[in-house]
Motif scaffolding. Structure first.
Motif, PDB file in Angstrom:
ATOM      1  N   ASP A 353       0.832  -1.206   0.000  1.00  0.00           N
ATOM      2  CA  ASP A 353       0.000   0.000   0.000  1.00  0.00           C
ATOM      3  C   ASP A 353       0.862   1.249   0.000  1.00  0.00           C
ATOM      4  O   ASP A 353       0.549   2.240  -0.668  1.00  0.00           O
ATOM      5  CB  ASP A 353      -0.919   0.005   1.224  1.00  0.00           C
ATOM      6  CG  ASP A 353      -2.137  -0.893   1.040  1.00  0.00           C
ATOM      7  OD1 ASP A 353      -2.335  -1.395  -0.086  1.00  0.00           O
ATOM      8  OD2 ASP A 353      -2.881  -1.095   2.020  1.00  0.00           O
ATOM      9  N   LEU A 354       1.949   1.223   0.774  1.00  0.00           N
ATOM     10  CA  LEU A 354       2.823   2.389   0.849  1.00  0.00           C
ATOM     11  C   LEU A 354       3.469   2.685  -0.493  1.00  0.00           C
ATOM     12  O   LEU A 354       3.494   3.835  -0.954  1.00  0.00           O
ATOM     13  CB  LEU A 354       3.912   2.149   1.900  1.00  0.00           C
ATOM     14  CG  LEU A 354       5.003   3.222   1.979  1.00  0.00           C
ATOM     15  CD1 LEU A 354       4.462   4.497   2.606  1.00  0.00           C
ATOM     16  CD2 LEU A 354       6.205   2.719   2.779  1.00  0.00           C
ATOM     17  N   TRP A 382      10.593   6.105   3.242  1.00  0.00           N
ATOM     18  CA  TRP A 382      10.075   7.165   2.363  1.00  0.00           C
ATOM     19  C   TRP A 382      10.920   8.404   2.605  1.00  0.00           C
ATOM     20  O   TRP A 382      11.288   8.687   3.750  1.00  0.00           O
ATOM     21  CB  TRP A 382       8.610   7.466   2.666  1.00  0.00           C
ATOM     22  CG  TRP A 382       7.809   7.927   1.480  1.00  0.00           C
ATOM     23  CD1 TRP A 382       7.365   9.191   1.224  1.00  0.00           C
ATOM     24  CD2 TRP A 382       7.346   7.122   0.399  1.00  0.00           C
ATOM     25  NE1 TRP A 382       6.666   9.221   0.053  1.00  0.00           N
ATOM     26  CE2 TRP A 382       6.644   7.950  -0.484  1.00  0.00           C
ATOM     27  CE3 TRP A 382       7.493   5.767   0.078  1.00  0.00           C
ATOM     28  CZ2 TRP A 382       6.056   7.485  -1.654  1.00  0.00           C
ATOM     29  CZ3 TRP A 382       6.902   5.302  -1.090  1.00  0.00           C
ATOM     30  CH2 TRP A 382       6.197   6.156  -1.931  1.00  0.00           C
ATOM     31  N   ARG A 417       1.306   9.285   3.672  1.00  0.00           N
ATOM     32  CA  ARG A 417       2.029   8.019   3.774  1.00  0.00           C
ATOM     33  C   ARG A 417       2.081   7.544   5.227  1.00  0.00           C
ATOM     34  O   ARG A 417       1.941   6.355   5.516  1.00  0.00           O
ATOM     35  CB  ARG A 417       3.445   8.183   3.225  1.00  0.00           C
ATOM     36  CG  ARG A 417       3.503   8.654   1.796  1.00  0.00           C
ATOM     37  CD  ARG A 417       2.958   7.626   0.829  1.00  0.00           C
ATOM     38  NE  ARG A 417       2.757   8.200  -0.493  1.00  0.00           N
ATOM     39  CZ  ARG A 417       2.319   7.533  -1.542  1.00  0.00           C
ATOM     40  NH1 ARG A 417       2.022   6.247  -1.409  1.00  0.00           N
ATOM     41  NH2 ARG A 417       2.161   8.116  -2.711  1.00  0.00           N
ATOM     42  N   LEU A 420      -1.241   6.222   6.208  1.00  0.00           N
ATOM     43  CA  LEU A 420      -1.489   4.930   5.569  1.00  0.00           C
ATOM     44  C   LEU A 420      -0.876   3.802   6.392  1.00  0.00           C
ATOM     45  O   LEU A 420      -1.506   2.765   6.626  1.00  0.00           O
ATOM     46  CB  LEU A 420      -0.916   4.948   4.154  1.00  0.00           C
ATOM     47  CG  LEU A 420      -1.204   3.749   3.242  1.00  0.00           C
ATOM     48  CD1 LEU A 420      -1.190   4.187   1.783  1.00  0.00           C
ATOM     49  CD2 LEU A 420      -0.184   2.631   3.441  1.00  0.00           C
ATOM     50  N   LEU A 421       0.377   4.004   6.857  1.00  0.00           N
ATOM     51  CA  LEU A 421       1.002   2.990   7.718  1.00  0.00           C
ATOM     52  C   LEU A 421       0.260   2.870   9.038  1.00  0.00           C
ATOM     53  O   LEU A 421       0.096   1.764   9.572  1.00  0.00           O
ATOM     54  CB  LEU A 421       2.469   3.345   7.952  1.00  0.00           C
ATOM     55  CG  LEU A 421       3.393   3.275   6.729  1.00  0.00           C
ATOM     56  CD1 LEU A 421       4.804   3.699   7.108  1.00  0.00           C
ATOM     57  CD2 LEU A 421       3.402   1.867   6.136  1.00  0.00           C
ATOM     58  N   CYS A 428       5.459   4.461  13.158  1.00  0.00           N
ATOM     59  CA  CYS A 428       6.428   5.170  12.332  1.00  0.00           C
ATOM     60  C   CYS A 428       6.635   6.567  12.907  1.00  0.00           C
ATOM     61  O   CYS A 428       5.909   7.020  13.799  1.00  0.00           O
ATOM     62  CB  CYS A 428       5.968   5.256  10.877  1.00  0.00           C
ATOM     63  SG  CYS A 428       4.375   6.098  10.640  1.00  0.00           S
TER      64      CYS A 428
END
Length: 466
Positions: A353-354, A382, A417, A420-421, A428
């Motif tokens: 997904d990332l 990222w 991002r 999303l995680l 994160c």
């Protein structure tokens, strides 16, 4: 973590002040580039794009994980470069030009290189027997368990201590360690003294030939390092984690771009720009001529406000603050933390997904990424280059110039991002380049007092550093 009490002996006070000045001063110059002491755990480029901006759009696309049909090649190369990182991490201390300075404060002598300083410090520490072994376990070290001697199941011995101690007739077993933990030989609260090796325990020798000046300097250095860790390193880590967390539910979407959930990439990274621009700019079309002023970010309703309100600058959104922080700190990076909760399949789903669908990321390469994450504990997954892929050249230049609309776009890209995680239950943090450098510097600097604290220089109260 609490601050230790400041030392009171004159020699200790001097060592305390010199250590504080060293740690709070300008970071040392590094030969590796971009302020790093050595390579670190990352699958993205750690280039300082603020000081060294990309010359063209192709330069951005050639190294980004988002580049259509080429991102998997960049990830494959990055994973290859991670091999051998543990050995490089072990030598961070040797790459830090401040290592000799800190060791000089402890011993009072000058050293021509970090290696000479470390060798002297280790010899000094080994000259006094330890009361407790505290050998730090590395990956695949042999760890011994004796259910007859241990106080609980967490208490263990290293291979060296076990071989030199008597456990005949005891209920013993061994296993291969993951990174972390230490040997408990010599600690009567953790281990039956009858099972100690000859080199550890309350009956081992005292400080021996150590001079009183060395003792007092240690009493000054250790509290100063702990102070620095609390004031700088721990604060940065907490702030970086907070940046990546989901905001409170009552935060309005129009006022905080951090709530934006960007759609997956379809034909390329440019597809997501129109939606993010409308939300950040309050449905005002992006106008480079107006960028840099508050007019570029006013909502449509504010167009009819009075002249008095027109002079007020709107409050920065979370995304805008993050984008401006990226410019001031050399870029933004998303650091993913490993845990023992999620399965490999769950990690792969989250990473897919990332990374999106712009490139073909096979299960095999994603499994390698998960393996590397678990091996090193955390990875930068990222970075600024990936964020710049989601902006066009004009927006990149405006961001570098400090424009808040472009800053909001870059901040939104990073927050999307991170969220999303978070939606996968992963942990994160969002860090600047300077904060990543500080984290690496901390890891290398703390090895000097760490060597002291693991040795008999401070063992069992022989040197009181509290």
């Amino acid at each position: 973590m609490t601050h230790p009490a400041p030392p009171d002996h004159p020699v200790a006070v001097e060592a305390f002040e010199r250590t504080r000045a060293l740690l709070h001063g300008d970071p040392p110059k590094s030969g590796y580039g971009d302020g790093f002491l050595a390579p670190m755990g990352s699958v993205v480029g750690l280039r300082n794009v603020v000081k060294n901006p990309p010359a063209s759009e192709d330069e951005v696309l050639n190294t980004s994980l988002l580049t259509p049909n080429r991102g998997h090649h960049a990830l494959f190369r990055a994973l290859e470069e991670l091999e051998g990182l543990e050995k490089q991490e072990a030598e961070w201390q040797l790459q830090n030009p401040q290592t000799p300075q800190l060791t000089t404060i402890v011993t009072g002598d000058e050293y021509p290189s970090p290696r000479a300083a470390i060798e002297t410090l280790e010899a000094l520490c080994q000259s006094v027997p330890r009361r407790v072994c505290q050998h730090p376990f590395k990956r695949n070290d042999i760890v011994w368990v004796c259910r007859t001697c241990q106080a609980d199941e967490t208490c263990v011995l290293c291979h060296s201590c076990f071989k030199q101690s008597n456990h005949e007739g005891h209920d013993v077993a061994f296993y291969h360690a993951q990174a972390g933990g230490c040997c408990d030989c010599g600690d009567p609260d953790a281990w039956d003294p009858a099972g100690f090796c000859p080199h550890h325990g309350p009956t081992t020798a005292g400080l021996g030939a150590l001079s009183s000046d060395v003792v007092h300097r240690v009493q000054g250095v250790v509290p100063a390092v702990i102070d620095w860790m609390v004031e700088k390193v721990a604060k940065v880590a907490e702030e970086a984690q907070d940046r990546a967390m989901q905001p409170a539910p009552n935060v309005r979407l129009q006022e905080d771009a951090s709530m934006i959930s960007m759609p997956p990439l379809a034909d390329g990274p440019r597809d997501l720009l129109p939606n993010s621009r409308r939300v950040i700019a309050g449905d005002v079309g992006f106008d480079p001529a107006a960028a840099g002023s508050h007019k570029a970010v006013r909502s449509q309703n504010s167009m009819d406000s009075s002249d008095e309100n027109d002079t007020k600058t709107p409050q920065l959104t979370r995304a805008e603050r993050l984008g401006m922080l990226a410019r001031d700190g050399g870029g933004l990076f998303l650091v993913l933390k490993a845990d023992d909760i999620h399965t490999s399949h769950q990690w792969v789903d989250a990473l897919r997904d990332l990374l999106g669908t712009s490139s073909l990321y096979t299960d095999s390469i994603l499994q390698k990424l998960v393996k590397a994450l678990r091996q090193y504990g955390q990875l930068v997954v990222w970075g600024t280059i990936e964020l710049l892929t989601e902006l066009n050249p004009t927006q990149i230049h405006l961001w570098l110039d400090g424009d808040r609309v472009a800053s909001g776009l870059l901040g939104t890209a990073m927050l999307s991002r991170a969220l999303l995680l978070n939606s996968h239950g992963l942990f994160c943090s969002i860090m600047t380049l300077e904060e990543l450098q500080l984290e690496q510097r901390h890891s290398s600097m703390v090895d000097v007092p760490g060597t002291i604290l693991r040795s008999s220089l401070s063992d069992g109260g022989r040197i009181d550093c509290t």
